[in-house]
Design a protein around this motif. Structure first.
Motif, PDB file in Angstrom:
ATOM      1  N   ILE A 171       0.816  -1.211   0.000  1.00 25.66           N
ATOM      2  CA  ILE A 171       0.000   0.000   0.000  1.00 25.66           C
ATOM      3  C   ILE A 171       0.856   1.270   0.000  1.00 25.66           C
ATOM      4  N   GLU A 172       1.998   1.270   0.719  1.00 25.09           N
ATOM      5  CA  GLU A 172       2.844   2.470   0.754  1.00 25.09           C
ATOM      6  C   GLU A 172       3.392   2.802  -0.629  1.00 25.09           C
ATOM      7  N   THR A 173       3.780   1.761  -1.367  1.00 22.65           N
ATOM      8  CA  THR A 173       4.265   1.973  -2.730  1.00 22.65           C
ATOM      9  C   THR A 173       3.163   2.554  -3.602  1.00 22.65           C
ATOM     10  N   GLU A 174       1.963   2.040  -3.451  1.00 25.06           N
ATOM     11  CA  GLU A 174       0.825   2.527  -4.236  1.00 25.06           C
ATOM     12  C   GLU A 174       0.533   4.001  -3.926  1.00 25.06           C
ATOM     13  N   MET A 175       0.589   4.365  -2.650  1.00 26.92           N
ATOM     14  CA  MET A 175       0.366   5.762  -2.270  1.00 26.92           C
ATOM     15  C   MET A 175       1.383   6.684  -2.941  1.00 26.92           C
ATOM     16  N   THR A 176       2.644   6.282  -2.894  1.00 23.58           N
ATOM     17  CA  THR A 176       3.705   7.120  -3.428  1.00 23.58           C
ATOM     18  C   THR A 176       3.534   7.331  -4.925  1.00 23.58           C
ATOM     19  N   ILE A 177       3.272   6.254  -5.653  1.00 25.37           N
ATOM     20  CA  ILE A 177       3.123   6.365  -7.103  1.00 25.37           C
ATOM     21  C   ILE A 177       1.882   7.168  -7.457  1.00 25.37           C
ATOM     22  N   PHE A 178       0.805   6.982  -6.701  1.00 23.07           N
ATOM     23  CA  PHE A 178      -0.412   7.769  -6.945  1.00 23.07           C
ATOM     24  C   PHE A 178      -0.138   9.258  -6.768  1.00 23.07           C
ATOM     25  N   ALA A 179       0.589   9.608  -5.724  1.00 20.66           N
ATOM     26  CA  ALA A 179       0.906  11.019  -5.479  1.00 20.66           C
ATOM     27  C   ALA A 179       1.776  11.594  -6.593  1.00 20.66           C
ATOM     28  N   LEU A 180       2.785  10.843  -7.021  1.00 23.25           N
ATOM     29  CA  LEU A 180       3.675  11.322  -8.079  1.00 23.25           C
ATOM     30  C   LEU A 180       2.925  11.462  -9.400  1.00 23.25           C
ATOM     31  N   ASP A 181       2.113  10.479  -9.717  1.00 23.64           N
ATOM     32  CA  ASP A 181       1.432  10.467 -11.014  1.00 23.64           C
ATOM     33  C   ASP A 181       0.373  11.554 -11.119  1.00 23.64           C
ATOM     34  N   ASN A 182      -0.233  11.931  -9.987  1.00 27.26           N
ATOM     35  CA  ASN A 182      -1.325  12.905 -10.023  1.00 27.26           C
ATOM     36  C   ASN A 182      -0.911  14.287  -9.529  1.00 27.26           C
ATOM     37  N   ARG A 222       2.742   0.569 -15.671  1.00 33.21           N
ATOM     38  CA  ARG A 222       1.954   0.296 -16.883  1.00 33.21           C
ATOM     39  C   ARG A 222       0.715   1.183 -16.948  1.00 33.21           C
ATOM     40  N   ASP A 223       0.024   1.339 -15.807  1.00 33.13           N
ATOM     41  CA  ASP A 223      -1.211   2.129 -15.799  1.00 33.13           C
ATOM     42  C   ASP A 223      -0.941   3.628 -15.866  1.00 33.13           C
ATOM     43  N   ALA A 224       0.127   4.081 -15.198  1.00 30.11           N
ATOM     44  CA  ALA A 224       0.395   5.516 -15.116  1.00 30.11           C
ATOM     45  C   ALA A 224       1.097   6.052 -16.352  1.00 30.11           C
ATOM     46  N   LYS A 225       1.953   5.238 -16.975  1.00 36.66           N
ATOM     47  CA  LYS A 225       2.711   5.694 -18.142  1.00 36.66           C
ATOM     48  C   LYS A 225       2.593   4.657 -19.266  1.00 36.66           C
ATOM     49  N   PRO A 226       1.390   4.527 -19.830  1.00 31.81           N
ATOM     50  CA  PRO A 226       1.176   3.460 -20.828  1.00 31.81           C
ATOM     51  C   PRO A 226       2.007   3.631 -22.092  1.00 31.81           C
ATOM     52  N   PHE A 227       2.233   4.880 -22.536  1.00 37.51           N
ATOM     53  CA  PHE A 227       3.014   5.052 -23.761  1.00 37.51           C
ATOM     54  C   PHE A 227       4.460   4.617 -23.545  1.00 37.51           C
ATOM     55  N   ALA A 228       5.042   4.985 -22.402  1.00 41.03           N
ATOM     56  CA  ALA A 228       6.411   4.563 -22.112  1.00 41.03           C
ATOM     57  C   ALA A 228       6.489   3.045 -21.976  1.00 41.03           C
ATOM     58  N   PHE A 229       5.513   2.448 -21.320  1.00 40.00           N
ATOM     59  CA  PHE A 229       5.524   1.004 -21.087  1.00 40.00           C
ATOM     60  C   PHE A 229       5.398   0.234 -22.396  1.00 40.00           C
ATOM     61  N   PHE A 230       4.339   0.500 -23.148  1.00 40.97           N
ATOM     62  CA  PHE A 230       4.125  -0.241 -24.385  1.00 40.97           C
ATOM     63  C   PHE A 230       5.090   0.201 -25.489  1.00 40.97           C
ATOM     64  N   GLY A 231       5.497   1.472 -25.442  1.00 38.45           N
ATOM     65  CA  GLY A 231       6.477   1.942 -26.421  1.00 38.45           C
ATOM     66  C   GLY A 231       7.815   1.250 -26.250  1.00 38.45           C
ATOM     67  N   PHE A 232       8.210   0.991 -24.997  1.00 40.90           N
ATOM     68  CA  PHE A 232       9.466   0.286 -24.749  1.00 40.90           C
ATOM     69  C   PHE A 232       9.402  -1.140 -25.274  1.00 40.90           C
ATOM     70  N   ILE A 233       8.274  -1.810 -25.039  1.00 39.84           N
ATOM     71  CA  ILE A 233       8.118  -3.170 -25.558  1.00 39.84           C
ATOM     72  C   ILE A 233       8.176  -3.163 -27.077  1.00 39.84           C
ATOM     73  N   ALA A 234       7.489  -2.195 -27.701  1.00 42.80           N
ATOM     74  CA  ALA A 234       7.506  -2.095 -29.165  1.00 42.80           C
ATOM     75  C   ALA A 234       8.917  -1.847 -29.672  1.00 42.80           C
ATOM     76  N   LEU A 235       9.685  -1.022 -28.965  1.00 47.12           N
ATOM     77  CA  LEU A 235      11.058  -0.734 -29.382  1.00 47.12           C
ATOM     78  C   LEU A 235      11.927  -1.983 -29.319  1.00 47.12           C
ATOM     79  N   VAL A 236      11.802  -2.745 -28.244  1.00 41.28           N
ATOM     80  CA  VAL A 236      12.590  -3.988 -28.114  1.00 41.28           C
ATOM     81  C   VAL A 236      12.244  -4.954 -29.240  1.00 41.28           C
TER      82      VAL A 236
END
Length: 312
Positions: A171-182, A222-236
């Motif tokens: 839960i602490e990790t989730e809180m931190t990422i939620f705060a950064l992303d929003n 994956r949920d917060a930065k979908p373009f970076a996530f899927f774009g990296f897979i596409a690049l590989v």
């Protein structure tokens, strides 16, 4: 301004009385809530006798407890801590000031910049904290010192807009990422940390909970930065495609013959998957932008309702 201290407990009979009394002394104006998570050692009765308001969450796991706390309690400032007496209550007033007077949405009690590595006797926990910190700072372009601390202060905006998904210690990790992303305001305050007293056992499993934290980072990235996530897979996939296709194509230019048909067929599928991944990232990033717009409207509504309640 109302402050609520939220203490999650699971079999903390040895320490909960001291935790409640310390926070009552540090924040005498605050309401002290102890959420008992199926304790069998009388934690709830000890907390009640110490002056806490005791409530119960029967779904096991710290994430479930935090979900119940955030849904149930109304306040202007929330101070969250654990019932194991590892976080000194003397730092709570500073976190409260950060929230109420300085507009901080999440005030983080930073253990790793002070006494954590000397007090904590579990070396894999030290390594895990450093690993998680490095991953989140790299993936979310942040510069935080302590990701998994259990002592935090929150604004009402954060608490009432945070959708708790995790069930356990991630839960602490989730809180931190939620705060950064929003784009919430996050401020870290160095605090002292002390290891559990003798006879008090940690409920955190180093390996299974560590894996859950890493999977949570993966999912939220994956949920917060979908373009970076899927774009990296596409690049590989694209790199693999061209590395195998170019020799076949060069040979065709020189000889006019197409060799390695099975490889060429496999590469055709690989290229299609790379293109699909790329456009998945594009589409999901547009949906993410719409989510951000709706989230900002949601925050505005929360603030309007709060102002209305204050005026009434």
């Amino acid at each position: 301004m109302k402050t609520a201290v939220l203490i999650s407990c699971y079999n903390e009979a040895k320490t909960v009385k001291k935790v409640v009394e310390d926070f009552k002394q540090a924040l005498p104006h605050a309401d002290i809530y102890v959420y008992d998570n199926n304790s069998t050692d009388g934690t709830d009765e000890i907390a009640r006798a110490a002056g806490a308001i005791v409530r119960y969450e029967y779904k096991q796991g710290k994430g479930n407890v935090v979900r119940a706390m955030f849904r149930d309690i109304e306040a202007d400032c929330y101070i969250m801590t654990d019932g194991d007496d590892t976080y000194p209550a003397s730092f709570a007033p500073r976190l409260e000031r950060l929230v109420l007077e300085e507009g901080t949405d999440m005030a983080v009690g930073d253990r790793l910049s002070s006494t954590y590595f000397t007090e904590n006797k579990r070396p894999f926990h030290n390594m895990g904290n450093v690993l998680v910190r490095g991953l989140i700072n790299r993936l979310f372009c942040a510069d935080l010192c302590d990701i998994m601390t259990g002592l935090r202060g929150f604004s009402r905006d954060f608490v009432k807009s945070f959708p708790v998904v995790s069930k356990g210690f991630e839960i602490e990790t989730e809180m931190t990422i939620f705060a950064l992303d929003n784009n919430f305001r996050v401020v870290e305050e160095p605090i002292e940390y002390r290891d559990r007293p003798e006879g008090s056992e940690s409920k955190l499993n180093t390996y299974s909970d560590g894996i859950k934290v890493l999977l949570t980072i993966f999912r939220l990235f994956r949920d917060a930065k979908p373009f970076a996530f899927f774009g990296f897979i596409a690049l590989v996939l694209a790199v693999i495609f061209f590395a195998l296709f170019i020799p076949i194509f060069v040979n065709f230019l020189h000889t006019g013959a197409v060799l390695r048909y099975p490889t060429l067929i496999m590469l055709s599928g690989l290229g299609v998957v790379a293109i699909i991944d790329f456009f998945c990232g594009v589409i999901l990033s547009v949906l993410k932008k719409q989510y951000r717009d709706n989230f900002e409207r949601h925050l505005y509504l929360i603030r309007m309702l709060r102002e209305r309640d204050e005026n009434e």
